[in-house]
Design a protein around this motif. Structure first.
Motif, mmCIF file in Angstrom:
data_model
loop_
_atom_site.group_PDB
_atom_site.id
_atom_site.type_symbol
_atom_site.label_atom_id
_atom_site.label_comp_id
_atom_site.label_asym_id
_atom_site.label_seq_id
_atom_site.Cartn_x
_atom_site.Cartn_y
_atom_site.Cartn_z
ATOM 1 N N THR A 57 0.832 -1.206 0.000
ATOM 2 C CA THR A 57 0.000 0.000 0.000
ATOM 3 C C THR A 57 0.865 1.253 0.000
ATOM 4 O O THR A 57 0.579 2.224 -0.728
ATOM 5 N N GLN A 58 1.913 1.252 0.794
ATOM 6 C CA GLN A 58 2.801 2.416 0.809
ATOM 7 C C GLN A 58 3.451 2.629 -0.557
ATOM 8 O O GLN A 58 3.562 3.771 -1.032
ATOM 9 N N ASP A 59 3.877 1.549 -1.188
ATOM 10 C CA ASP A 59 4.489 1.686 -2.510
ATOM 11 C C ASP A 59 3.491 2.231 -3.530
ATOM 12 O O ASP A 59 3.821 3.105 -4.354
ATOM 13 N N ALA A 60 2.257 1.714 -3.513
ATOM 14 C CA ALA A 60 1.255 2.178 -4.475
ATOM 15 C C ALA A 60 0.913 3.642 -4.246
ATOM 16 O O ALA A 60 0.773 4.411 -5.204
ATOM 17 N N LEU A 61 0.789 4.056 -2.999
ATOM 18 C CA LEU A 61 0.509 5.465 -2.709
ATOM 19 C C LEU A 61 1.663 6.355 -3.150
ATOM 20 O O LEU A 61 1.454 7.479 -3.622
ATOM 21 N N SER A 62 2.879 5.864 -2.993
ATOM 22 C CA SER A 62 4.038 6.642 -3.442
ATOM 23 C C SER A 62 4.021 6.810 -4.954
ATOM 24 O O SER A 62 4.357 7.882 -5.476
ATOM 25 N N LEU A 63 3.613 5.766 -5.682
ATOM 26 C CA LEU A 63 3.520 5.878 -7.147
ATOM 27 C C LEU A 63 2.485 6.910 -7.558
ATOM 28 O O LEU A 63 2.664 7.625 -8.549
ATOM 29 N N VAL A 64 1.413 6.995 -6.808
ATOM 30 C CA VAL A 64 0.331 7.914 -7.179
ATOM 31 C C VAL A 64 0.670 9.340 -6.789
ATOM 32 O O VAL A 64 0.540 10.275 -7.587
ATOM 33 N N LEU A 65 1.112 9.547 -5.574
ATOM 34 C CA LEU A 65 1.285 10.899 -5.042
ATOM 35 C C LEU A 65 2.610 11.529 -5.449
ATOM 36 O O LEU A 65 2.716 12.749 -5.523
ATOM 37 N N ASP A 66 3.616 10.723 -5.702
ATOM 38 C CA ASP A 66 4.938 11.264 -6.038
ATOM 39 C C ASP A 66 5.537 10.449 -7.174
ATOM 40 O O ASP A 66 6.488 9.691 -6.983
ATOM 41 N N PRO A 67 5.001 10.581 -8.393
ATOM 42 C CA PRO A 67 5.532 9.778 -9.514
ATOM 43 C C PRO A 67 6.970 10.118 -9.862
ATOM 44 O O PRO A 67 7.688 9.299 -10.420
ATOM 45 N N SER A 68 7.418 11.337 -9.540
ATOM 46 C CA SER A 68 8.799 11.713 -9.864
ATOM 47 C C SER A 68 9.811 10.965 -9.017
ATOM 48 O O SER A 68 10.999 10.952 -9.339
ATOM 49 N N LEU A 69 9.376 10.344 -7.900
ATOM 50 C CA LEU A 69 10.303 9.605 -7.037
ATOM 51 C C LEU A 69 10.933 8.437 -7.784
ATOM 52 O O LEU A 69 12.090 8.092 -7.543
ATOM 53 N N GLN A 70 10.203 7.818 -8.684
ATOM 54 C CA GLN A 70 10.713 6.648 -9.387
ATOM 55 C C GLN A 70 11.814 6.991 -10.383
ATOM 56 O O GLN A 70 12.625 6.138 -10.734
#
Length: 1852
Positions: free
Chosen positions: A327-340
């Protein structure tokens, strides 16, 4: 259709109530004035319009808008849209209001020229359309401010009459092309986005904003807190943000609905609501942050600061892994796509970021996926209870958790128990309803979710798909461009208004409402078409679990074993079944094996009945009990549910017409008293019967006992019936309702019978409480550890267990069972819709059912008692010692595992020796268990565990949780300080009364009223004083006490015989056989009568007293060290610095000191009496040891009293007005210490190798400073430099942190260091002129020793294994601090050794002087003097320092009832552990072995001997123990002294001897004391179950019957031995090579018909032969004599290099030094040995005797005896001159104690002297008893002997 708005309000400032203190609002107008019938008007809206309170303002603020949410009593939410603007107050009104309320308003407001009051337009609606409400209220405000020519009445009327569809699926909307626009009549057009599905929440952008404000981790924490029903409080300055945050939290909880208090905006006047005990989600303005600081159980989220605060008392369970991580990983993909892409070398030029609205939907999609994963397969666990008239659904929580493998998960357990999930089951449980996005996701896309977890692209793709669906649901109409609402012009709020907001014409508005109402009545009703269908069940639960891999099935082999065992049972192959039984019991630990067992047993049930014979019945009951004992109260794997019908089916015939069913033998398990279990079982059976009710005839043949297939089929049938329900006629509907109710009613009766079967005990005549169930509030839990039952059905007695919770109400078994069943029936029938009449009938039937079953059980119980019991193993009787008698015969018990894995066959391997079945015996000496293991694979072995009763430290009752073969009533746990733990469970045949008698006898033996009642006094002979026990006063006066002591001492001593005989080492408690009293016939003797000159000065009784005391260990050791003699008339005695004082001969000065004490020569006896008053317990300083090299002395005393401290260390400037007793005592103390100082050589001499003047100051500062300053000696770590000599340069770099400080030793050399307690000597100032120095240190006290030992015992012998990492062995060992205490003792002792070795004397006075002081001085002497490291010397050390100097053995060991409350404090055991640590580091320096120390440690606590009884010599004299009558020889087999017993044993076996003994000459040991260098003593951890403790040697003689066979047989296979952990003694099965060879030699001698020699005689002959060989080799290499000043080589590591042929450097000798001849010459190398001589020399590198110098001398015999040549040996270690018949002789013919030598001089030839010898070769040796005449071979050799003897005398 639904109204867009229910009420319109105009709320203003109430000027009339302004002076009351707090501003209030008032509803100025309300439309409509009457409440709607379907929606009453919510009260208290004026509070929510201004949550901070109604206040005037000096400025005209901007208009504001927010939405408050109110919840009515029906849990319906009302959305109150508040539009607030500010109006001018008239000046007259303002002045008048200021006059009324003097100080309520702020000073600025009071002085303002113009005031503004708030006014709020409020729109109340049950629909959530915030933008429409904002636009509508803004339009009304615009009409008012801009003066538009539009009637406000029309606009409000149109707003209140506007209706819209609830969802986007109504017919009206379809006719309007799915577009709904409204107009309020002001040229506006508003588009209302009606959601397609009303079950999905509307969030707009609130979820995305919440994550931006708080972050992912904080929001997930709030999410978990809300689901687990914690209190949540939001803080923000913005009301709209509070509302949106609360809306967002509810949106991400979908599909669960929050059902507790929900107030997004809480007014200030209602802040006390925050103290409510129920969960809530509340928002409060940040201005009231201070009001929330006292909330201790509320999670506070600060939206403005972006933080959350969780109180310490609140524990929020988080999502289970790996869901949390995903869940944390999926939320990170949604809220902060530039992190990847942040770390990419070539990031893309642009990122397609979602809009805020779409981001909101994507976040919700992530949580929707999360709930689909959490609740996947939930429909498989729905239980259908009723179909008509409405479906009743229940969720099987235990089954869901068990199949998901999440029983231990705290988060999911709390969620399933919460109110939100109960609403979820009610809402989504029905099988026929409309479905939404979640239903589709959890039914069809579960596999897709599992496959996508490893790929981020797939996850994001699915999230975006779900987000698109959520967005379409909220925005179904794309025609947003038609939206048109007029807004106010810029700055309109600042323009002065001519008038206030006008009051509307009520009649006009009401007319518009009436017109709309009439129109709605004439219009056809809008029918909402719901698209109902059968809810898809989703994939089966088992497939999901197997795919996720959370359940691991047992191996097929184990399942095959279970199947085979069942087959053997029912085929009556009992022998085969018994062989497999242990393997089956182990296999049943796995869930798959338990399920396999239920399936196999079910195959053997035909027509609900299976009649078995007695053996079959017994085996089946054992297996069922084994299954049930591992079931939890939830029964998550449905094991108990599957076994319930089986225990009703299996039975056996007791007699014609009487049958016993298996349920009567499996009642004692927690699961039967769990109400939730019975509810789940009931609902499951009801579902099966309801399903059968609606099955078509061709389907009715399906078995009702199937599991998952029918559960789905039942829901499918229910869905079909719900679809057909509206089409059925009323009669058919009533018929179906009646059938379903009858089904439930019949099942309730059936379960009332079932519950009575399993709740009523077999013997209902006994009072037995039902325990552990949810329905029993006054009950305790029952043990679930019983596997089997006897053939006699003896569960009757075993069911009766003691309970401390009985009362009169619950004492009746039948009444208790009726209450439990009635509560069950009430609950399930109410939930199932049973009518009141049927329920009343059930209440009447239940007592009859219970009573009928009781009558049946009485007959079964009566017949079961007539059956013969199962044959139990024969009880094995233990071997007893001589004098040991049985107190209680064997009680049949089971010895349970005690937390040590070695004996239970766990992960360490080996057979499962425990549990073992046997008997518990109580004797006068021991508590013994002897039996055989329960496991039949090792049942032929015997298990013995015992401990001395005197070592018992704790006894308590326990609840049995182990796996046993018989029912057990109660358990007992006995813990011993010998590190044995008897954890036993009594067999059913042992009544509770007998166990109580056992406990009473045990307690009586453990704590006798007097020491004369202990085993060593009661066994064997009775003492003369046994009839003279008297009760003394509790606090007798000193005069009375001393009088009694003297009287008893005279009575006891008067009976003694004073004889002229040679001293024999075991000098006290000599009560053995005649062999122990063998006398040597030589005329050289040490312990002859004292000189008449000494005895003549004493009175007659005192002469005998002193004569006896002189034979004690103290006096012998004083003479050995040359500290003094009893003679004070000889010339030599006057020159000695010390003397032996008899001031305490009657124990009047100090009753805990010995009778003879070493004091300075110049101190008179009356001075000693004065000095003693300054010390605790009158234990004044006395000398206990003197260094032979540095002449420094070691003194011991008790701690100083306060006045003694002040007097001894008073300031030199102190003046007194006159002499006082304190001053005189101080002077006496100073004289005493000065006399000690004067006894030593001059301190200015720095030529010695280790003087304090050569110390660098940094060394002393570092060592002592660390002990003083911090209070923890651990600051000083004795690392590698400790073992070196005290060379100053070596310590400059090792003590960098120990620099000079105020609390360190002075740089000058002190002659005497006084070591005392830091707390006692606090604040004392040192006189710089004194030659002694105070060293205050902080060790530990005896209370810390006792507490540490308790923790050590629990660490080494835990009562049960623990999976808690904090309770691991190493952690508990560290927490005990036992090793740390050893470290401190060794450290202090090593430092005292350094001081003594450097020439300074040391006085140790810690506490009372009999605990820590004894430990320190004993260790110091052991490290400093090699003599104490011999067997004889160590015994003398213990006798002197521990026994004679009054260590309180009985008090610290709690030997009697008077000292019971003190507890066991192992001070002496701690000393032995320190010796063990030193022994490990210096194995070649000790003559005794590690077993010697273990032996002493065991019998120190065992009280088998009298040695360690009583607290002082004075008490031993009073009890008649110290000097027993020598003529009493009636019991030669009973040893009263442990020393006598050990001496006997030492003659028989070398078990106490250390073959590596090879001491350095005069070696001072300096051990490592760091914690890392210390080891746990294996005495604490090792045990031998095959023979018990190995310290009662007589009991071990018959434990090896195979020894003779092994000696006769030479087959190679017999040499192989299998050793089991904790069962065998490896040292006894595989002994060391030397012991083995000695035993083989004795065996050969026996075979040849010779009398076997003792091992010591054989060993001495071997050493003598080796000396002869070494001497011949020495002659070849001219090594005829080695000077005594050269120390011998250290041979501990070179023994295996003997045959290497390297040369003389590797030559090994059995002697400490080389051999000598009668012709002395210089020293030289020893030649290499050419042959091995004997194998023994490889393992022994030195003999016990230390030979400093040896050779042949002629000695003149006694009167009328001739001169004879003898081989003389000078021993510096023992300070003796011994002689033998020849150099090959191993038996000493005589000895001269050098302490008695006065002078040595040249002699003259006498009659019979050798004639060819020069006159200068004669010399004489004068002792205090006689003159010895010697003759050497030549004058040179005679001079060398004189010099050697003079050197020894000067060293002493």
């Amino acid at each position: 259709m639904a109204r867009l708005a229910d009420y319109f309000l105009l709320v203003g400032y109430d000027l009339a109530k302004r002076g009351t203190g707090i501003g209030q609002g008032r509803i100025l107008q309300r439309f409509p004035e009457k409440d709607w019938e379907d929606n009453p008007f919510p009260q208290g809206i004026e509070l929510f319009c201004q949550p901070n309170g109604w206040q005037l303002s000096a400025e005209k603020n901007l208009p504001t808008f927010f939405i408050a949410v109110l919840t009515d009593i029906n849990s319906e939410r009302h959305y109150c849209s508040c539009f607030t603007f500010w109006e001018e107050l008239d000046s007259i009104q303002a002045i008048g209001d200021q006059r009324d309320g003097e100080s309520e308003e702020d000073a600025t407001i009071a002085s303002a020229a113009q005031l503004y009051a708030p006014k709020t337009l409020v729109l109340v609606s049950r629909l959530d359309h915030p933008e429409v409400f904002r636009d509508s209220l803004g339009l009304i405000y615009t009409i008012y401010t801009d003066g538009l020519s539009v009637s406000l009445e029309n606009v409000v009327g149109n707003l209140l009459t506007c209706t819209i569809p609830v969802t986007g699926g109504s017919q009206l909307d379809q006719e309007q092309n799915d577009v709904r626009t409204i107009s309020l009549g002001a040229g506006d057009r508003q588009v209302i986005q009606t959601p397609i599905c009303d079950s999905l929440p509307i969030s707009n952008c609130s979820v995305a904003l919440l994550f931006r404000q708080l972050g992912i981790t904080n929001v997930l924490c709030l999410f978990c807190a809300a689901l687990t029903e914690h209190k949540i409080l939001f803080l923000s300055q913005s009301y709209q943000r509070l509302t949106e945050s609360c809306r967002a939290l509810l949106a991400i909880m979908f599909p669960l609905r929050y059902s507790f208090t929900y107030v997004p905006i809480l007014p200030a006047q209602l802040l006390e609501v925050l103290s409510t005990p129920t969960p809530f989600i509340i928002g409060v303005n940040a201005l009231f942050r201070g009001e929330t600081q006292e909330l201790l159980d509320v999670v506070i989220a600060d939206l403005d600061g972006g933080t959350i605060t969780i109180p310490e008392c609140v524990q929020i369970p988080l999502l289970p892994e790996p869901l949390l991580h995903h869940t944390q990983d999926a939320l990170s993909l949604v809220l902060d796509p530039s992190l990847q892409i942040a770390d990419l070398a070539f990031p893309p030029s642009s990122i397609t970021a979602s809009t805020l609205r779409m981001q909101d939907m994507e976040v919700r999609a992530v949580f929707l996926r999360l709930f689909a994963q959490i609740l996947q397969g939930y429909r498989c666990c729905l239980q259908l209870i009723r179909v008509h008239p409405e479906p009743v659904i229940r969720f099987h929580k235990a089954s869901f958790l068990g199949q998901r493998g999440l029983v231990e998960d705290d988060f999911l357990t709390k969620v399933l128990e919460g109110m939100a999930f109960a609403g979820f089951v009610t809402e989504r449980g029905p099988p026929y309803r409309s479905i939404d996005l979640f239903d589709e996701l959890v039914a069809y896309e579960v596999k897709k979710l599992q496959y996508e977890e490893g790929c981020q692209q797939n996850v994001m793709k699915h999230v975006q798909e779900l987000a698109e669906k959520l967005y379409r649901n909220e925005n179904p109409y794309p025609a947003v461009s038609m939206h048109k609402v007029q807004r106010p012009s810029e700055g309109s709020h600042l323009r002065p208004q001519d008038k206030c907001f006008p009051l509307l014409d009520e009649s006009s508005v009401q007319w518009i409402l009436d017109q709309a109402a009439a129109k709605m009545q004439n219009a056809p009703p809008a029918v909402r078409v719901e698209k109902k269908c059968m809810v898809p069940p989703g994939p089966p639960m088992t497939a999901i679990v197997e795919r996720t891999g959370t359940v691991v099935a047992n191996s097929n082999r184990r399942l095959e074993v279970v199947r085979n065992c069942i087959s053997y049972i029912f085929e009556n192959k009992m022998l085969e079944a018994k062989k497999l039984h242990p393997a089956v019991l182990r296999a049943l630990k796995g869930r798959a094996a338990r399920q396999c067992l239920t399936q196999e047993l079910n195959l053997h049930v035909q027509q609900n009945r299976a009649v078995l014979d007695h053996q079959q019945f017994d085996f089946v009951v054992r297996l069922i009990n084994c299954c049930l004992q591992d079931c939890t109260a939830l029964d998550e794997h449905a094991i108990a549910a599957a076994l319930l019908p089986l225990v009703m089916a299996f039975c056996r015939k007791l007699s014609p017409g009487i049958t016993q069913f298996a349920y009567s033998c499996v009642q004692d398990h927690l699961i039967w008293t769990n109400m939730q279990f019975w509810e789940s079982m009931f609902y499951g059976d009801v579902q099966n019967h309801i399903r059968a009710l609606y099955l078509s005839p061709d389907e009715s043949t399906v078995n009702l006992d199937e599991l998952e297939e029918e559960e789905r089929s039942a829901l499918e049938l229910a869905a079909e019936q719900c679809r057909l329900w509206p089409t059925l006629p009323r009669e058919k509907q009533l018929e179906l309702i009646q059938k379903e109710e009858s089904t439930v009613f019949s099942q309730a009766i059936h379960y009332a019978n079932r519950m009575s079967y399993l709740l009523l005990p077999l013997d209902t005549s006994k009072t037995r409480l039902l325990r552990g169930g949810a329905g029993f509030g006054d009950t305790e839990s029952v043990s679930n550890s019983f596997i089997t039952n006897s053939m006699a059905g003896s569960m009757a007695e075993s069911a009766d267990t003691e309970s401390g919770f009985e009362d009169s109400e619950s004492s009746d078994v039948a009444h208790c069972v009726v209450r439990f069943i009635t509560r069950f029936v009430d609950k399930v029938c109410t939930e199932s819709g049973v009518t009141a009449d049927h329920l009343k009938g059930l209440h009447t039937m239940i007592p009859d059912i219970v009573q009928m079953h009781i009558e049946t059980l009485d007959a079964v119980h009566r017949e079961s008692k007539r059956l013969p019991p199962i044959q139990k193993p024969k009880l094995l009787r233990p071997s007893l010692l001589v004098g040991e008698d049985l107190v209680m015969d064997g009680l049949r018990v089971y010895l349970l595992p005690d937390g040590r894995e070695e004996a239970s066959g766990g992960s360490l391997g080996g057979p499962p020796l425990l549990p073992a079945e046997g008997a518990l015996f109580l004797t006068t000496y021991r508590c013994i268990f002897k039996g055989t293991p329960v496991d039949p694979l090792v049942a032929e072995q015997s298990v013995i565990r015992s401990f001395p009763i005197a070592s018992l430290t704790k006894e308590k009752k326990i609840s049995v949780t182990a796996q046993l073969d018989q029912y057990v009533q109660e358990g007992l746990q006995l813990r011993s300080c010998t590190f044995q733990l008897l954890r036993v469970a009594f067999d059913e045949e042992v009544p509770s009364e007998v166990t109580e008698i056992f406990r009473k006898h045990l307690h009586k033996l453990r704590f006798p009223p007097d020491v004369l009642g202990t085993f060593p006094f009661s066994a064997g002979l009775s003492l003369p004083h046994s009839t003279q026990t008297r009760t003394k006063d509790k606090n007798p006066s000193l005069k009375t006490l001393s009088k009694n002591l003297v009287k008893n001492a005279k009575k006891t001593i008067g009976r003694q015989y004073v004889t002229r005989r040679k001293y024999s080492p075991p000098s006290w408690d000599h009560r053995g056989s005649q062999n122990s009293l063998e006398q040597q016939s030589d005329d050289i003797s040490v312990s002859e009568e004292m000189e008449r000159s000494t005895l003549s000065t004493l009175k007659a009784p005192e002469k005998q007293a002193v004569g006896n005391v002189a034979e004690r260990a103290c006096c012998r050791d004083y003479q050995r060290m040359g500290l003094g003699t009893l003679s004070n008339s000889l010339t030599r005695a006057k020159n000695e610095p010390f003397r032996i004082s008899t001031v305490n001969r009657m124990y009047a000065v100090c009753n805990s000191y010995p009778g003879l004490l070493i004091v300075p020569q110049s101190i008179q006896d009356n001075t000693l009496q004065k000095i003693s008053r300054c010390y605790r317990q009158n234990r004044f300083p006395v000398v206990c040891w003197r260094s032979s090299r540095s002449k420094a002395v070691l003194l011991r005393s008790g701690g100083l009293h306060g006045k003694g401290v002040v007097g001894l260390f008073k300031s030199p400037n102190t003046t007194t007005t006159g002499p006082s007793q304190t001053d005189s005592t101080s002077l006496e103390q100073e004289k005493y210490l000065q006399a000690v100082v004067n006894s030593m050589p001059r301190y200015a001499d720095v030529s010695g190798r280790n003087t304090l003047s050569a110390f660098p100051s940094a060394h002393l500062y570092g060592k002592w400073g660390s002990m003083r300053g911090s209070g923890r000696i651990s600051a000083y770590a004795m690392n590698s430099d400790v073992g070196t000599r005290l060379a100053g340069r070596e310590f400059l770099t090792h003590h960098q942190n120990g620099g000079p400080s105020e609390s360190t030793l002075t740089p000058r050399r002190a002659a005497l260091y006084i070591i005392g307690d830091k707390s006692q000597l606090k604040g004392v100032k040192q006189d710089p002129l004194q030659q002694w120095e105070l060293v205050p240190i902080e060790l530990f006290d005896v209370r810390q020793v006792k507490a540490s030992f308790k923790k050590l015992m629990k660490a080494c012998v835990p009562s049960a294994p623990s999976a808690d990492p904090s309770m691991s062995y190493m952690r508990t060992l560290e927490d005990s601090e036992w090793i740390m205490q050893l470290h401190k003792l060794l450290q202090v002792s090593a430092l005292v050794v350094e001081l003594l070795d450097s020439g300074s004397s040391v006085l140790v006075g810690l506490e009372d002087g009999w605990d820590l002081t004894t430990q320190v001085v004993s260790l110091v002497q052991l490290l400093s003097d090699p003599y104490y490291r011999t067997i004889e010397g160590f015994r003398l050390l213990v006798e002197k320092e521990w026994l004679s100097f009054g260590h309180r053995f009985s008090h610290r060991g709690a030997h009697t009832a008077a000292s019971q409350s003190n507890g066991f404090t192992p001070v002496f055991l701690q000393f032995l552990d320190c010796v063990h640590q030193i022994h490990l580091q210096f194995p070649s320096e000790f003559e005794f072995s590690q077993y010697y120390l273990k032996f002493l440690a065991y019998h120190y606590a065992s009280n088998r001997f009298r040695t360690f009884l009583l607290d002082s010599d004075c008490e031993r004299i009073e009890k008649g123990v110290l000097y027993e009558e020598r003529g009493d020889r009636r019991s030669p087999l009973v040893c009263r002294s442990v020393w006598e017993y050990m001496e006997r044993l030492h003659k028989k076996t070398p078990v106490f001897y250390n073959y590596m003994f090879c001491p350095e000459d005069g070696e001072v040991l300096r051990p490592y004391s760091s914690v890392w260098g210390l080891r746990v003593w294996d005495y604490y951890t090792h045990e031998v179950l095959s023979e018990g403790p190995s310290y009662d040697w007589e009991l071990l003689q018959g434990t090896q019957p195979e020894e003779p066979e092994r000696s006769d047989s030479s087959a190679p296979q017999t040499k192989r031995k299998i050793i089991w952990p904790s069962y065998h003694a490896p040292a006894r099965l595989q002994m060391d090579a030397i012991t083995h060879l000695l035993e083989e030699l004795q065996s050969l001698e026996t075979d040849l018909g010779q009398v076997p020699e003792r091992w010591k005689e054989t060993w001495d002959k071997i050493k003598a032969a080796h000396r002869t060989e070494a001497r011949h080799e020495g002659r070849k290499s001219s090594a005829l004599l080695m000077p005594s000043g050269v120390s011998s080589q250290r041979h501990s590591l070179g023994v295996y290099l003997q045959e290497s042929g390297v040369g003389s450097t590797l030559n090994l000798s059995l002697e400490s030094g080389p051999s000598t001849t009668s012709t002395p010459s210089g020293s030289g190398k020893l030649g290499a040995r050419n042959s091995t001589s004997t194998l023994y020399s490889q393992f022994n590198t030195a003999e016990r005797e230390n030979r400093s110098y040896e050779g042949t001398l002629y000695k003149r015999g006694a009167f009328m005896k001739p001169w004879k040549p003898r081989w003389f040996v000078l021993d510096k270690t023992k300070h003796q001159l011994r002689y033998y018949e020849s150099r090959t002789d191993t038996e000493c013919k005589g000895e001269i104690d050098l302490a008695e030598v006065e002078t040595i001089m040249q002699g003259t030839p006498t009659l019979g002297a050798p004639k060819t010898v020069d006159e200068r070769a004669f010399f004489d040796l004068k002792t205090t008893r006689r003159v010895y005449n010697f003759c050497a071979t030549d004058p040179l050799f005679a001079q060398q002997w004189i010099d050697r003897i003079q050197s020894c005398l000067s060293d002493a």
